[in-house]
Design a protein around this motif. Structure first.
Motif, PDB file in Angstrom:
ATOM      1  N   UNK A 192      35.157  31.023  53.583  1.00 25.86           N
ATOM      2  CA  UNK A 192      34.141  31.131  52.544  1.00 25.86           C
ATOM      3  C   UNK A 192      34.601  30.457  51.251  1.00 25.86           C
ATOM      4  N   UNK A 193      35.896  30.556  50.992  1.00 28.37           N
ATOM      5  CA  UNK A 193      36.443  30.043  49.736  1.00 28.37           C
ATOM      6  C   UNK A 193      37.698  29.245  50.030  1.00 28.37           C
ATOM      7  N   UNK A 194      37.888  28.145  49.300  1.00 27.78           N
ATOM      8  CA  UNK A 194      39.135  27.395  49.427  1.00 27.78           C
ATOM      9  C   UNK A 194      39.788  27.296  48.057  1.00 27.78           C
ATOM     10  N   UNK A 195      41.069  27.586  48.026  1.00 28.16           N
ATOM     11  CA  UNK A 195      41.833  27.436  46.785  1.00 28.16           C
ATOM     12  C   UNK A 195      42.642  26.151  46.869  1.00 28.16           C
ATOM     13  N   UNK A 196      42.535  25.303  45.854  1.00 23.59           N
ATOM     14  CA  UNK A 196      43.430  24.157  45.745  1.00 23.59           C
ATOM     15  C   UNK A 196      44.333  24.395  44.543  1.00 23.59           C
ATOM     16  N   UNK A 197      45.627  24.368  44.821  1.00 26.67           N
ATOM     17  CA  UNK A 197      46.577  24.606  43.749  1.00 26.67           C
ATOM     18  C   UNK A 197      47.223  23.272  43.373  1.00 26.67           C
ATOM     19  N   UNK A 198      46.880  22.758  42.184  1.00 24.19           N
ATOM     20  CA  UNK A 198      47.404  21.461  41.739  1.00 24.19           C
ATOM     21  C   UNK A 198      48.673  21.682  40.918  1.00 24.19           C
ATOM     22  N   UNK A 199      49.669  20.874  41.157  1.00 21.38           N
ATOM     23  CA  UNK A 199      50.935  21.018  40.443  1.00 21.38           C
ATOM     24  C   UNK A 199      51.469  22.438  40.473  1.00 21.38           C
ATOM     25  N   UNK A 200      51.665  22.958  41.675  1.00 19.00           N
ATOM     26  CA  UNK A 200      52.037  24.374  41.778  1.00 19.00           C
ATOM     27  C   UNK A 200      53.374  24.702  41.117  1.00 19.00           C
ATOM     28  N   UNK A 201      54.175  23.680  40.838  1.00 17.76           N
ATOM     29  CA  UNK A 201      55.463  23.988  40.233  1.00 17.76           C
ATOM     30  C   UNK A 201      55.440  23.929  38.704  1.00 17.76           C
ATOM     31  N   UNK A 202      54.250  23.758  38.142  1.00 15.33           N
ATOM     32  CA  UNK A 202      54.162  23.718  36.685  1.00 15.33           C
ATOM     33  C   UNK A 202      53.347  24.897  36.149  1.00 15.33           C
TER      34      UNK A 202
END
Length: 576
Positions: free
Chosen positions: A474-484
């Motif tokens: 139902x939902x998608x999470x995109x995590x950009x630059x997860x180390x910042x």
RNA sequence: CGGGGUAUAGCGCAGUCUGGCUAGCGCAUCUGCUUUGGGAGCAGAGGGUCGCAGGUUCAAAUCCUGCUACCCCGACCA
């Protein structure tokens, strides 16, 4: 589900063999993988979608008092011999022998199996009506599988069978099943499905409907009235309110020399006439090599399904020149006149009966007759409708010009009557203790075909746009630059919160470049997308975007879970 | 079942006509570094029975014969 662990790679390029949109995206998005022609495996994404479709079907079948069962895929030939289909069904039925040389088969449909079940479990009118259904793998040894899941050899099907004490009971239930089907396709998110009149083919029975997902890649041709609802029919059974023009005075037969003019167009042009002033002769033979002479006006084509039904034969083949000559006719110049009526069965289309003074063959090379009139020249012929409808022919209901559309058959419902119950002794006792064969209906849905059809109807240039009720997540999470900026930790927490809220969520935790993850997300087609990044997270915000829409907007991190729950509920309402 | 096409690394392809170095390219995969808002860059690495079986030849992905698989068009299709 964490994307870093999801099995099923996305592919950047279109597979070379795929032609249809659904086939391309099912491969590219990592939903299915081909194993052999018309046989494929479902990857986790595909399996999730199929499971959701199956559950919707299950709920609606249960809602009309269906009871789910599971019958064997492998069946003994003797069961099919009871119904006669072991012999009559052609090579789509995969037959084999077990170690004891016993004839076996892979089930392609389960009338025989369900009758076997019902005749041993149900015997009283008090137990009727009853409907049994299953969601199961079917195998049909298709001559030419194509287009991924659209025409497969092995596929998942929901097949349901109802049993009734009388026709009225079946009629009522058939209507209920039809309504259930309408609900199922709406809930699956297919916006363009129509129920049309169809031919019942090898299944037998009289009343039947096909549920067609309208799509250009569909294999079936449908005639539809311009308003889209007054008249809908498969081309096999479609009729039109043909107007044939006025009858005129009957003229004397006149033999004319037509050297080398064999085709309707040539003859008509040679004589300065139109094809509709001619009569066309088409010869067929049936399985017993009986010759059939079908006659229709030159501007029409013979509809073989209608002809088969008129003759009550399962198969027809074009006759060879030799077979035609044996009956006293001349190929290319065949005539209804001077035919040997003992050697050939004659069927004449309504268009011939309604016309006057037609040009027909003379049963002699290079000659035709003018002024053929059915009532004078072939008075004993069987007259019926054996014509193919043409685009633009008048709708039988509204009179408006009929339109042609293409469709994928995603479901069908039949009234079988006693075709199986009678030969297989599936009987019940009525109030007076008298035995009667049960009246049957059957109801099928191609589950994989439904999934492919959803893509055909709901996609853009980047991938499928799954309707929420069947979306793999139902939902998608995109995590950009997860180390910042603590993005990775925040995404982890959000993922847990969404899961705890009972939301189906796919979490792209790979830390890839933004564009890379977005392209993948488009191919997976999840309806709601959340983006966490150093750009917005320090402001306690996440980005929200619907699949298929261009604009995104910001949401507060604190309220995003609650907001999503509301949006999901609202969205689901649209499909009820 | 008829017609056409293809088969070389996980995917997409070049090389085959005109036989000849260790069989190549892009993507993907693995390692390291640099990158991070719509499919990144550099450096390095792994991965092949050239569909299968015969044959011709000093030599075959390449030529010949047979087979198989897959795709497309048509026939068929509960």
């Amino acid at each position: 589900m964490r994307m870093s662990k999801l099995v099923g790679r996305r592919i950047k390029e279109d597979p070379k063999d795929a032609v249809t949109i659904s086939h391309k995206y099912l491969i590219r998005g990592g939903y299915i993988r081909p194993v052999s022609a018309g046989i494929c495996s479902l990857l986790p994404l595909g399996k999730r979608i199929i499971a959701k479709i199956e559950n919707i079907i299950r709920e609606e079948m249960n809602a009309i008092d269906g009871q789910e069962v599971l019958m064997p895929v492998v069946l003994p030939a003797e069961l099919w011999q009871e119904s006669g289909r072991f012999e009559t069904v052609a090579s789509e039925l995969l037959r084999f022998k077990d170690r004891n040389e016993k004839d076996m088969l892979l089930g392609m449909t389960h009338e025989e199996a369900v009758v076997h079940l019902t005749r041993t479990e149900v015997s009283s009118y008090k137990q009727l009506p009853v409907m049994l259904y299953q969601i199961q793998t079917k195998y049909r040894d298709e001559a030419r599988p194509r287009a991924g899941l659209i025409r497969a050899r092995e596929f998942t099907m929901k097949d349901a069978y109802s049993f009734h004490p009388d026709q009225e009971c079946l009629d009522n239930y058939y209507e209920l099943a039809h309504e259930a089907y309408v609900r199922i396709f709406k809930r699956i998110g297919m916006s363009q499905v129509v129920s049309i009149q169809s031919d019942s083919g090898m299944m037998g029975g009289k009343v039947s409907h096909e549920f067609m997902a309208l799509a250009d890649c569909g294999e079936d041709t449908i005639f539809i009235s311009p308003d889209g609802k007054s008249y809908l029919a498969n081309k096999d059974v479609a009729v039109a309110a043909w107007k044939y023009g006025e009858k005129t005075d009957v003229l004397e037969l006149e033999k004319v020399h037509t050297p080398g003019k064999e085709s309707i167009e040539d003859v008509a042009a040679f004589l300065g006439m139109k094809p509709e002033n001619t009569g066309k002769a088409v010869f067929y033979v049936d399985d017993d090599e009986n010759l059939i002479f079908a006659m229709i006006r030159g501007d029409f084509e013979v509809n073989e399904t209608k002809l088969k039904n008129a003759l009550k034969v399962p198969n027809l083949y074009f006759a060879t020149d030799e077979q035609i000559r044996n009956a006293g006719a001349e190929p290319g110049y065949a005539s209804p006149l001077s035919l040997d009526h003992d050697k050939v069965k004659i069927v004449v289309d309504n268009s011939i009966a309604a016309s006057s003074n037609l040009v027909v063959g003379a049963n002699e090379a290079d000659y035709h007759f003018k002024n053929f009139n059915l009532e004078r020249d072939l008075a004993d012929a069987e007259i019926t409708d054996i014509a193919c409808v043409r685009e633009g022919d008048p709708c039988p209901v509204t009179g408006e010009p009929l339109q042609i559309k293409r469709g994928i058959e995603v479901g069908n419902i039949f009234q079988l009557g006693t075709k199986y119950s009678e030969p297989m002794n599936c009987n019940f006792l009525d109030q007076n203790g008298k035995s009667h064969p049960m009246i049957m209906g059957c109801y099928g849905i191609g589950v994989g075909r439904a999934m492919a059809s959803v893509i055909e109807q709901s996609h853009d240039n980047w991938g499928p746009v799954w309707p929420l009720p069947v979306a793999p997540f139902q939902v998608q999470i995109c995590s950009l630059n997860p180390n910042k900026e603590g993005v990775g930790e925040a995404a982890d927490r959000l993922y847990e919160e969404l899961r705890e809220a009972g939301i189906d969520v796919l979490y792209d935790d790979r830390g890839e470049k933004a564009g890379f993850m977005f392209k993948d997300a488009d191919l997976i087609g999840v309806p709601f997308r959340l983006v966490l990044s150093p750009k917005t997270l320090p402001n306690n915000q996440v980005e929200f975007k619907r699949r298929g829409e261009k604009e995104s907007r910001l949401m507060s991190r604190d309220t995003v879970v609650a907001e999503l729950k509301v949006m999901i509920d609202e969205e689901m309402q649209k499909y009820l």
